[in-house]
Design a protein around this motif. Structure first.
Motif, PDB file in Angstrom:
ATOM      1  N   GLU A 118       0.638  -1.028   0.124  1.00 46.69           N
ATOM      2  CA  GLU A 118      -0.008  -0.183  -0.084  1.00 46.69           C
ATOM      3  C   GLU A 118       0.745   0.989  -0.108  1.00 46.69           C
ATOM      4  O   GLU A 118       0.123   1.877  -0.400  1.00 46.69           O
ATOM      5  N   HIS A 119       1.869   1.007   0.409  1.00 42.74           N
ATOM      6  CA  HIS A 119       2.768   2.004   0.879  1.00 42.74           C
ATOM      7  C   HIS A 119       3.280   2.691  -0.442  1.00 42.74           C
ATOM      8  O   HIS A 119       3.341   3.736  -0.785  1.00 42.74           O
ATOM      9  N   MET A 120       3.926   1.529  -0.763  1.00 49.21           N
ATOM     10  CA  MET A 120       4.626   1.005  -2.462  1.00 49.21           C
ATOM     11  C   MET A 120       3.206   2.568  -3.518  1.00 49.21           C
ATOM     12  O   MET A 120       3.707   3.035  -4.870  1.00 49.21           O
ATOM     13  N   ARG A 121       2.245   1.760  -3.557  1.00 48.23           N
ATOM     14  CA  ARG A 121       0.925   2.405  -4.335  1.00 48.23           C
ATOM     15  C   ARG A 121       0.678   3.717  -4.158  1.00 48.23           C
ATOM     16  O   ARG A 121       0.846   4.252  -4.833  1.00 48.23           O
ATOM     17  N   GLU A 137       2.527   6.049  -3.016  1.00 48.94           N
ATOM     18  CA  GLU A 137       4.294   6.126  -3.505  1.00 48.94           C
ATOM     19  C   GLU A 137       4.128   6.595  -5.049  1.00 48.94           C
ATOM     20  O   GLU A 137       4.367   7.525  -6.149  1.00 48.94           O
ATOM     21  N   MET A 138       4.059   4.936  -5.428  1.00 44.87           N
ATOM     22  CA  MET A 138       3.123   5.382  -6.548  1.00 44.87           C
ATOM     23  C   MET A 138       2.167   6.308  -7.551  1.00 44.87           C
ATOM     24  O   MET A 138       2.811   6.533  -8.227  1.00 44.87           O
ATOM     25  N   ALA A 158       0.900  11.041  -9.612  1.00 45.69           N
ATOM     26  CA  ALA A 158       0.427  12.265  -9.972  1.00 45.69           C
ATOM     27  C   ALA A 158       1.396  13.369 -10.585  1.00 45.69           C
ATOM     28  O   ALA A 158       0.872  14.221 -10.788  1.00 45.69           O
ATOM     29  N   ALA A 159       2.733  13.243  -9.459  1.00 47.53           N
ATOM     30  CA  ALA A 159       4.306  13.937 -10.160  1.00 47.53           C
ATOM     31  C   ALA A 159       4.334  14.079 -11.450  1.00 47.53           C
ATOM     32  O   ALA A 159       4.482  15.525 -11.622  1.00 47.53           O
TER      33      ALA A 159
END
Length: 184
Positions: free
Chosen positions: A9-12, A14-15, A20-21
């Motif tokens: 989830e954390h990777m998701r 960040e992804m 978004a970035a």
């Protein structure tokens, strides 16, 4: 597993943040690209304006150089014309002096001619008078003689002179190797 799910989830997240970035950077990139295209168009317009102005300036400089050359040539031509004008003035002044001298000579010659005409008229009158005196003397038969004052008078003595001798005694009738009458 829970840790894996949390890590996933954390990777998701960040992804998602990276997507978004990435989307924001894509928007910024597209915006920059559009701005770049706009600036390139403006740059082309400005380059064209600069080129046109440069051409105009070059033409103006060439015209200026040509104008300066024309002005220089005209100044030289004006100086040459001024020199010719001065020479013509001097020539006219010289001609004026020559004309005045010739007018003076003509006046002197007219005066001399009048004097010679008067002398000639006086001599004609004198000759006429002498011829009249000669006729009178011939009519009287005694001849005539020339007195010291140049007037004929009847001869009272036997010293008769010929008319040529008597005329030779007059100061205005000179004879020499060539015949000169009254210096005329």
């Amino acid at each position: 597993m829970e840790k894996s799910i949390k890590a996933l989830e954390h990777m998701r997240m960040e992804m998602d943040d990276a997507e978004a970035a990435l989307a924001e950077s894509q928007v910024a990139y597209n915006s920059l690209r559009a701005k770049n295209n706009q600036l390139q168009k403006e740059n082309k317009v400005l380059n064209k304006c600069i080129e046109d102005h440069t051409d105009e300036m070059s033409d103006m400089l060439l015209e200026s150089k040509a104008s300066k050359k024309i002005i220089t040539d005209l100044k030289k031509h004006i100086k040459a014309l001024e020199k010719q004008l001065e020479e013509k003035r001097e020539e006219i002044e010289e001609n004026g002096r020559v004309i005045m001298e010739k007018d003076c000579m003509i006046d002197q010659q007219n005066t001399s001619l009048k004097e010679l005409t008067d002398i000639g008229q006086h001599l004609r009158e004198k000759i006429q008078d002498l011829e009249n005196q000669l006729e009178v003397a011939l009519i009287n038969g005694g001849g005539s003689s020339l007195s010291q004052d140049g007037v004929f008078s009847p001869i009272l003595t036997n010293n008769n002179l010929s008319l040529a001798d008597e005329l030779g005694q007059l100061s205005c009738f000179k004879t020499s190797e060539r015949h000169v009458v009254c210096g005329i």
